[in-house]
Design a protein around this motif. Structure first.
Motif, PDB file in Angstrom:
ATOM      1  N   LYS A   1       0.855  -1.200   0.000  1.00  0.00           N
ATOM      2  CA  LYS A   1       0.000   0.000   0.000  1.00  0.00           C
ATOM      3  C   LYS A   1       0.885   1.241   0.000  1.00  0.00           C
ATOM      4  O   LYS A   1       1.719   1.434   0.878  1.00  0.00           O
ATOM      5  CB  LYS A   1      -0.901  -0.008   1.234  1.00  0.00           C
ATOM      6  N   VAL A   2       0.689   2.104  -1.006  1.00  0.00           N
ATOM      7  CA  VAL A   2       1.479   3.332  -1.152  1.00  0.00           C
ATOM      8  C   VAL A   2       0.509   4.511  -1.199  1.00  0.00           C
ATOM      9  O   VAL A   2      -0.482   4.481  -1.932  1.00  0.00           O
ATOM     10  CB  VAL A   2       2.322   3.296  -2.446  1.00  0.00           C
ATOM     11  N   THR A   3       0.792   5.541  -0.413  1.00  0.00           N
ATOM     12  CA  THR A   3      -0.002   6.764  -0.413  1.00  0.00           C
ATOM     13  C   THR A   3       0.926   7.947  -0.644  1.00  0.00           C
ATOM     14  O   THR A   3       1.953   8.073   0.030  1.00  0.00           O
ATOM     15  CB  THR A   3      -0.738   6.946   0.933  1.00  0.00           C
ATOM     16  N   LYS A   4       0.567   8.804  -1.580  1.00  0.00           N
ATOM     17  CA  LYS A   4       1.346  10.001  -1.892  1.00  0.00           C
ATOM     18  C   LYS A   4       0.438  11.215  -1.756  1.00  0.00           C
ATOM     19  O   LYS A   4      -0.731  11.182  -2.139  1.00  0.00           O
ATOM     20  CB  LYS A   4       1.924   9.953  -3.309  1.00  0.00           C
ATOM     21  N   THR A   5       0.982  12.300  -1.221  1.00  0.00           N
ATOM     22  CA  THR A   5       0.235  13.532  -1.011  1.00  0.00           C
ATOM     23  C   THR A   5       0.684  14.588  -2.011  1.00  0.00           C
ATOM     24  O   THR A   5       1.882  14.765  -2.225  1.00  0.00           O
ATOM     25  CB  THR A   5       0.465  14.050   0.423  1.00  0.00           C
ATOM     26  N   ILE A   6      -0.265  15.285  -2.576  1.00  0.00           N
ATOM     27  CA  ILE A   6       0.020  16.373  -3.496  1.00  0.00           C
ATOM     28  C   ILE A   6      -0.483  17.660  -2.845  1.00  0.00           C
ATOM     29  O   ILE A   6      -1.655  17.741  -2.451  1.00  0.00           O
ATOM     30  CB  ILE A   6      -0.666  16.167  -4.872  1.00  0.00           C
ATOM     31  N   THR A   7       0.405  18.651  -2.713  1.00  0.00           N
ATOM     32  CA  THR A   7       0.071  19.926  -2.093  1.00  0.00           C
ATOM     33  C   THR A   7      -0.139  20.974  -3.174  1.00  0.00           C
ATOM     34  O   THR A   7       0.756  21.229  -3.971  1.00  0.00           O
ATOM     35  CB  THR A   7       1.191  20.378  -1.139  1.00  0.00           C
ATOM     36  N   VAL A   8      -1.312  21.576  -3.167  1.00  0.00           N
ATOM     37  CA  VAL A   8      -1.658  22.629  -4.127  1.00  0.00           C
ATOM     38  C   VAL A   8      -1.552  23.964  -3.388  1.00  0.00           C
ATOM     39  O   VAL A   8      -2.324  24.229  -2.466  1.00  0.00           O
ATOM     40  CB  VAL A   8      -3.084  22.433  -4.678  1.00  0.00           C
ATOM     41  N   THR A   9      -0.578  24.785  -3.782  1.00  0.00           N
ATOM     42  CA  THR A   9      -0.374  26.092  -3.163  1.00  0.00           C
ATOM     43  C   THR A   9      -1.134  27.127  -3.986  1.00  0.00           C
ATOM     44  O   THR A   9      -0.916  27.256  -5.189  1.00  0.00           O
ATOM     45  CB  THR A   9       1.113  26.453  -3.111  1.00  0.00           C
ATOM     46  N   ALA A  10      -2.042  27.854  -3.318  1.00  0.00           N
ATOM     47  CA  ALA A  10      -2.893  28.819  -4.014  1.00  0.00           C
ATOM     48  C   ALA A  10      -3.200  29.995  -3.090  1.00  0.00           C
ATOM     49  O   ALA A  10      -2.841  29.983  -1.909  1.00  0.00           O
ATOM     50  CB  ALA A  10      -4.181  28.146  -4.465  1.00  0.00           C
ATOM     51  N   ASN A  11      -3.881  30.984  -3.619  1.00  0.00           N
ATOM     52  CA  ASN A  11      -4.219  32.175  -2.839  1.00  0.00           C
ATOM     53  C   ASN A  11      -5.534  32.013  -2.074  1.00  0.00           C
ATOM     54  O   ASN A  11      -6.281  32.967  -1.907  1.00  0.00           O
ATOM     55  CB  ASN A  11      -4.265  33.408  -3.750  1.00  0.00           C
ATOM     56  N   THR A  12      -5.787  30.817  -1.584  1.00  0.00           N
ATOM     57  CA  THR A  12      -6.966  30.571  -0.759  1.00  0.00           C
ATOM     58  C   THR A  12      -6.698  31.074   0.651  1.00  0.00           C
ATOM     59  O   THR A  12      -5.574  31.435   0.992  1.00  0.00           O
ATOM     60  CB  THR A  12      -7.297  29.066  -0.720  1.00  0.00           C
ATOM     61  N   GLU A  13      -7.712  31.069   1.479  1.00  0.00           N
ATOM     62  CA  GLU A  13      -7.542  31.555   2.852  1.00  0.00           C
ATOM     63  C   GLU A  13      -6.541  30.694   3.620  1.00  0.00           C
ATOM     64  O   GLU A  13      -5.733  31.195   4.383  1.00  0.00           O
ATOM     65  CB  GLU A  13      -8.893  31.580   3.576  1.00  0.00           C
ATOM     66  N   LYS A  14      -6.577  29.363   3.390  1.00  0.00           N
ATOM     67  CA  LYS A  14      -5.635  28.446   4.039  1.00  0.00           C
ATOM     68  C   LYS A  14      -4.240  28.527   3.432  1.00  0.00           C
ATOM     69  O   LYS A  14      -3.248  28.274   4.104  1.00  0.00           O
ATOM     70  CB  LYS A  14      -6.157  27.014   3.908  1.00  0.00           C
ATOM     71  N   GLY A  15      -4.162  28.811   2.143  1.00  0.00           N
ATOM     72  CA  GLY A  15      -2.868  28.908   1.470  1.00  0.00           C
ATOM     73  C   GLY A  15      -2.455  27.656   0.723  1.00  0.00           C
ATOM     74  O   GLY A  15      -1.670  27.717  -0.207  1.00  0.00           O
ATOM     75  N   SER A  16      -2.971  26.501   1.154  1.00  0.00           N
ATOM     76  CA  SER A  16      -2.664  25.258   0.445  1.00  0.00           C
ATOM     77  C   SER A  16      -3.763  24.238   0.703  1.00  0.00           C
ATOM     78  O   SER A  16      -4.436  24.279   1.724  1.00  0.00           O
ATOM     79  CB  SER A  16      -1.306  24.694   0.885  1.00  0.00           C
ATOM     80  N   GLU A  17      -3.917  23.356  -0.267  1.00  0.00           N
ATOM     81  CA  GLU A  17      -4.905  22.278  -0.186  1.00  0.00           C
ATOM     82  C   GLU A  17      -4.188  20.968  -0.495  1.00  0.00           C
ATOM     83  O   GLU A  17      -3.176  20.963  -1.204  1.00  0.00           O
ATOM     84  CB  GLU A  17      -6.031  22.503  -1.197  1.00  0.00           C
ATOM     85  N   LEU A  18      -4.705  19.859   0.015  1.00  0.00           N
ATOM     86  CA  LEU A  18      -4.079  18.555  -0.179  1.00  0.00           C
ATOM     87  C   LEU A  18      -5.012  17.610  -0.930  1.00  0.00           C
ATOM     88  O   LEU A  18      -6.216  17.578  -0.678  1.00  0.00           O
ATOM     89  CB  LEU A  18      -3.723  17.916   1.160  1.00  0.00           C
TER      90      LEU A  18
END
Length: 156
Positions: free
Chosen positions: A121-138
């Motif tokens: 089992k392999v899990t990879k995370t992709i981080t999306v950096t944007a101008n949202t209030e949080k600053g990044s989404e996964l």
């Protein structure tokens, strides 16, 4: 000595009273309106909403490249700008996203390629950096990587 102290006191009194009246006259109503509009817009953020936040490739052979696409929509009140998309390792490559602002209500997408490295089992995370209030989404990708059938078995 008394004359010097009295003279300095009178000079300070004149200086402070003359400045007090001019400050109120220097406020430009046009600048106040522009600042109020800027502050109202500053509290509006884009909201990045994905059609899925995790993709499971299921069982794949080791070293087999697979690809998926993540679709997203700007559900906020301001243009969305994605500045970067990075993965948790080099075996996962995000690509093909627009660097142009995405207006509220518009949609976009990016693809993610995974080269099938790892075991089980392999899990990879992709981080999306944007101008949202949080600053990044996964977002995440998962797969069950089966052993390479061509790999030699180590001698015991």
């Amino acid at each position: 000595m008394k004359r010097i102290i009295f003279g300095l006191g009178a000079l300070c009194l004149v200086a402070f009273t003359s400045c007090k009246d001019n400050a109120a006259q220097k406020i430009d109503e046009a600048n106040v309106a522009v600042a109020a509009e800027r502050d109202a817009v500053a509290s509006k953020f884009p909201v990045l909403v994905f059609d899925k936040t995790e993709h499971d490739f299921g069982e794949i052979e080791a070293k087999t490249a697979v690809e998926t696409t993540f679709n997203y929509t700007n559900k906020g009140d301001a243009p969305l700008v994605i500045t970067d998309i990075k993965s948790s390792c080099g075996c996962t490559v995000p690509q093909d996203w627009s660097r142009e602002p995405l207006l509220p209500g518009d949609s976009g997408k990016f693809s993610v390629k995974f080269n099938g490295s790892g075991q089980n089992k392999v899990t990879k995370t992709i981080t999306v950096t944007a101008n949202t209030e949080k600053g990044s989404e996964l977002v995440k990708i998962t797969a069950f990587v089966k052993p390479d059938p061509n790999k030699p078995v180590p001698a015991k």
